[in-house]
Enzyme design. Structure first.
Site, short mmCIF file in Angstrom:
data_model
loop_
_atom_site.label_atom_id
_atom_site.label_comp_id
_atom_site.label_asym_id
_atom_site.label_seq_id
_atom_site.Cartn_x
_atom_site.Cartn_y
_atom_site.Cartn_z
N TYR A 155 12.70 54.58 33.49
CA TYR A 155 13.53 53.56 34.16
C TYR A 155 14.93 54.13 34.43
CZ TYR A 155 16.16 49.31 35.13
OH TYR A 155 16.97 48.37 35.73
N LYS A 159 16.97 54.86 38.13
CA LYS A 159 18.28 54.33 38.50
C LYS A 159 19.29 55.47 38.72
CE LYS A 159 17.30 49.88 38.66
NZ LYS A 159 17.37 49.09 39.91
P1 NDP Z 1 13.56 39.84 38.03
O1 NDP Z 1 12.31 40.33 37.40
O2 NDP Z 1 13.99 38.45 37.73
O3 NDP Z 1 13.51 40.04 39.61
C1 NDP Z 1 12.93 41.18 40.17
C2 NDP Z 1 12.63 40.91 41.62
O4 NDP Z 1 12.08 42.10 42.21
C3 NDP Z 1 11.61 39.81 41.81
O5 NDP Z 1 12.03 38.97 42.86
C4 NDP Z 1 10.34 40.55 42.21
O6 NDP Z 1 9.59 39.75 43.12
C5 NDP Z 1 10.93 41.75 42.94
N1 NDP Z 1 9.99 42.87 42.99
C6 NDP Z 1 9.53 43.62 41.97
N2 NDP Z 1 8.65 44.52 42.39
C7 NDP Z 1 8.53 44.33 43.74
C8 NDP Z 1 7.76 44.94 44.77
N3 NDP Z 1 6.90 45.94 44.50
N4 NDP Z 1 7.91 44.50 46.04
C9 NDP Z 1 8.76 43.50 46.32
N5 NDP Z 1 9.51 42.88 45.41
C10 NDP Z 1 9.40 43.29 44.13
O7 NDP Z 1 14.68 40.88 37.55
P2 NDP Z 1 16.23 41.04 37.92
O8 NDP Z 1 16.70 39.99 38.83
O9 NDP Z 1 16.95 41.25 36.65
O10 NDP Z 1 16.16 42.44 38.68
C11 NDP Z 1 16.74 42.67 39.96
C12 NDP Z 1 17.30 44.09 39.99
O11 NDP Z 1 18.36 44.19 39.04
C13 NDP Z 1 16.31 45.19 39.65
O12 NDP Z 1 16.48 46.26 40.54
C14 NDP Z 1 16.72 45.60 38.22
O13 NDP Z 1 16.41 46.94 37.95
C15 NDP Z 1 18.21 45.37 38.30
N6 NDP Z 1 18.89 45.22 37.00
C16 NDP Z 1 18.52 44.22 36.14
C17 NDP Z 1 19.18 44.10 34.91
C18 NDP Z 1 18.80 43.09 33.88
O14 NDP Z 1 19.20 43.23 32.71
N7 NDP Z 1 18.08 42.02 34.23
C19 NDP Z 1 20.31 44.98 34.58
C20 NDP Z 1 20.59 45.98 35.57
C21 NDP Z 1 19.92 46.07 36.73
P3 NDP Z 1 7.99 39.61 43.17
O15 NDP Z 1 7.48 39.85 41.78
O16 NDP Z 1 7.77 38.21 43.67
O17 NDP Z 1 7.58 40.64 44.16
C1 8X3 Z 2 18.56 46.89 33.02
C2 8X3 Z 2 19.52 47.05 31.91
O1 8X3 Z 2 20.04 48.35 29.76
O2 8X3 Z 2 17.78 47.49 30.03
O3 8X3 Z 2 18.82 47.77 34.06
O4 8X3 Z 2 18.53 49.38 31.29
S1 8X3 Z 2 18.91 48.12 30.70
#
Ligand code: NDP
Ligand code: 8X3
Length: 258
Positions: A155, A159
């Site tokens: 992961y 990133k």
């Molecule tokens: P969620 O799991 O709540 O949302 C993830 C979204 O990505 C969903 O809408 C999902 O939609 C979509 N998704 C995943 N795989 C696919 C795919 N193959 N095609 C299209 N859509 C896809 O997580 P977050 O809102 O937290 O994550 C959003 C972003 O933020 C990510 O890039 C994550 O890495 C990043 N992030 C999150 C953090 C956290 O702690 N939560 C911290 C730092 C970064 P569906 O399944 O309907 O396709």
């Molecule tokens: C998601 C946050 O710290 O789990 O990107 O990598 S962490």
């Protein structure tokens, strides 16, 4: 003062978490939204709700499916084909284990979504921005692009790769007046952990139980801020952390312990 510019904004991963929060906040500001994800029911429900406030268009696509991404974006109706802002947010972590104990299928899902999926969407959307000599790309990265932590291996690698892509396109797109922003959140309470732990709700809930994480709205607020800046101002990147977090794996717990 000039007229308020309604923008056409494509959000990937709009069906939950940070993407869905961006949709609500940008709809309040009357921007026109193309909402993309795989779960059609979620996207339809969001579109139904937001269509009372602004114009919305659903896109059901898997960012890993290159041909689907290219054809669906190419087939956007004329009223939606000029995309002003792309929020490249779809992404996920799958698994949390030492590399030698991890599953190659999990690595593939992360690499195919977080790197190749982002590339697919960039390749589909950027030519339109170049043609119009304007645009804004917001890449949703992570603190995992700045630091690695044990068990985060693949992961974190995705990133880090995303960060390299973001820096590269910022240079390449400079002549075309396209801004490129990278947002690096720390811990955000969304479905992220549920996905990472493959539906194990107890394990996912435990991640957020004794800490004060960010909400998806907190991150969306910064994303919206970057979009609403005057066009001559670019927020290149923002690391957005909970106040109780000093590093990827350094949290102050509610009981005060670190
Ligand atoms: P969620 O799991 O709540 O949302 C993830 C979204 O990505 C969903 O809408 C999902 O939609 C979509 N998704 C995943 N795989 C696919 C795919 N193959 N095609 C299209 N859509 C896809 O997580 P977050 O809102 O937290 O994550 C959003 C972003 O933020 C990510 O890039 C994550 O890495 C990043 N992030 C999150 C953090 C956290 O702690 N939560 C911290 C730092 C970064 P569906 O399944 O309907 O396709
Ligand atoms: C998601 C946050 O710290 O789990 O990107 O990598 S962490």
């Amino acid at each position: 003062m000039g007229a308020y510019m309604r923008k056409t904004i494509l959000i990937t991963g709009a069906s939950s978490g940070i993407g869905a929060s961006c949709a609500f906040k940008l709809a309040e500001k009357k921007h026109r939204l193309i909402l993309a994800a795989r779960r059609a029911d979620r996207i339809q429900q969001l579109c139904d709700e937001l269509s009372t406030i602004t114009d919305v268009h659903p896109l059901i696509m898997d960012v890993r499916n290159r041909e689907q991404v290219f054809s669906i974006i190419k087939a956007l109706p004329a009223a939606w084909e000029e995309i002003d802002v792309l929020i490249n947010n779809a992404g996920l972590a799958v698994g949390l284990s030492h590399l030698h104990e991890g599953y190659p299928d999990d690595w593939d899902r992360m690499i195919d979504t977080n790197i190749k999926g982002v590339l697919n969407v960039l390749k589909a959307v950027t030519p339109g921005m170049i043609r119009h000599k304007k645009g804004h790309i917001v890449q949703i990265s992570s603190i995992a692009s700045k630091e690695v932590y044990p068990n985060g291996n693949v992961y974190c690698a995705t990133k880090h790769a995303l960060d390299a892509i973001t820096q590269g396109i910022r240079m390449e797109l400079l002549p075309y007046h396209i801004r490129v922003t990278s947002i690096h959140p720390g811990m955000v309470e969304t479905e992220f952990s549920l996905v990472r732990f493959k539906g194990d709700k107890a394990r996912a809930d435990a991640v957020y139980s004794n800490v004060e994480p960010l909400s998806a709205d907190d991150v969306a607020e910064v994303i919206v801020y970057s979009i609403e800046l005057p066009s001559h101002v670019s927020l290149h990147e923002a690391v957005v952390m909970p106040s109780a977090q000093a590093g990827a794996r350094m949290m102050r717990k509610k009981d005060g312990s670190i």
